[in-house]
Scaffold this motif. Structure first.
Motif, mmCIF file in Angstrom:
data_model
loop_
_atom_site.group_PDB
_atom_site.id
_atom_site.type_symbol
_atom_site.label_atom_id
_atom_site.label_comp_id
_atom_site.label_asym_id
_atom_site.label_seq_id
_atom_site.Cartn_x
_atom_site.Cartn_y
_atom_site.Cartn_z
ATOM 1 N N ILE A 122 29.814 48.665 45.244
ATOM 2 C CA ILE A 122 30.727 50.025 45.024
ATOM 3 C C ILE A 122 29.497 50.795 44.183
ATOM 4 O O ILE A 122 29.684 52.249 44.282
ATOM 5 C CB ILE A 122 31.810 49.671 43.464
ATOM 6 C CG1 ILE A 122 33.054 48.931 44.482
ATOM 7 C CG2 ILE A 122 32.348 50.962 42.780
ATOM 8 C CD1 ILE A 122 33.975 48.607 43.700
ATOM 9 N N SER A 159 36.255 48.392 46.516
ATOM 10 C CA SER A 159 37.459 48.308 45.740
ATOM 11 C C SER A 159 38.416 47.235 46.002
ATOM 12 O O SER A 159 39.251 46.716 45.281
ATOM 13 C CB SER A 159 37.959 49.756 45.654
ATOM 14 O OG SER A 159 37.021 50.566 45.160
ATOM 15 N N TRP A 160 38.686 47.032 47.636
ATOM 16 C CA TRP A 160 39.647 46.322 48.192
ATOM 17 C C TRP A 160 39.307 44.956 47.792
ATOM 18 O O TRP A 160 40.346 44.230 47.597
ATOM 19 C CB TRP A 160 39.672 46.486 49.648
ATOM 20 C CG TRP A 160 40.695 45.368 50.288
ATOM 21 C CD1 TRP A 160 40.390 44.473 50.998
ATOM 22 C CD2 TRP A 160 42.211 45.653 49.863
ATOM 23 N NE1 TRP A 160 41.443 43.806 51.356
ATOM 24 C CE2 TRP A 160 42.501 44.275 50.763
ATOM 25 C CE3 TRP A 160 43.140 46.259 49.565
ATOM 26 C CZ2 TRP A 160 44.063 44.044 50.717
ATOM 27 C CZ3 TRP A 160 44.470 46.034 49.507
ATOM 28 C CH2 TRP A 160 44.743 44.709 50.188
#
Length: 64
Positions: free
Chosen positions: A9, A35-36
């Protein structure tokens, strides 16, 4: 927790800041995947804790 997802990220955010226009969209997949991974890890941890608590309650009820 692994440092891979937060690092992914961070790299995506830095890449988005350094690029202009439509080139920014090239960093979007890395941001979404990172993020996932974090969300998926948190959900899995929550499920495992819930199963453990259920097993503890069941074993305690059987002992009583």
């Amino acid at each position: 927790m692994s440092f891979g997802a937060p690092l992914l990220i961070a790299v995506a955010v830095v890449a988005m800041q350094q690029r202009q226009g439509t080139d920014r969209s090239h960093a979007l997949p890395a941001l979404l995947v990172g993020s996932w991974l974090i969300v998926s890890s948190a959900a899995g941890r929550r499920r495992r804790r819930a199963r453990l608590l259920s097993a503890l309650r069941t074993s305690r009820a059987e002992t009583d």
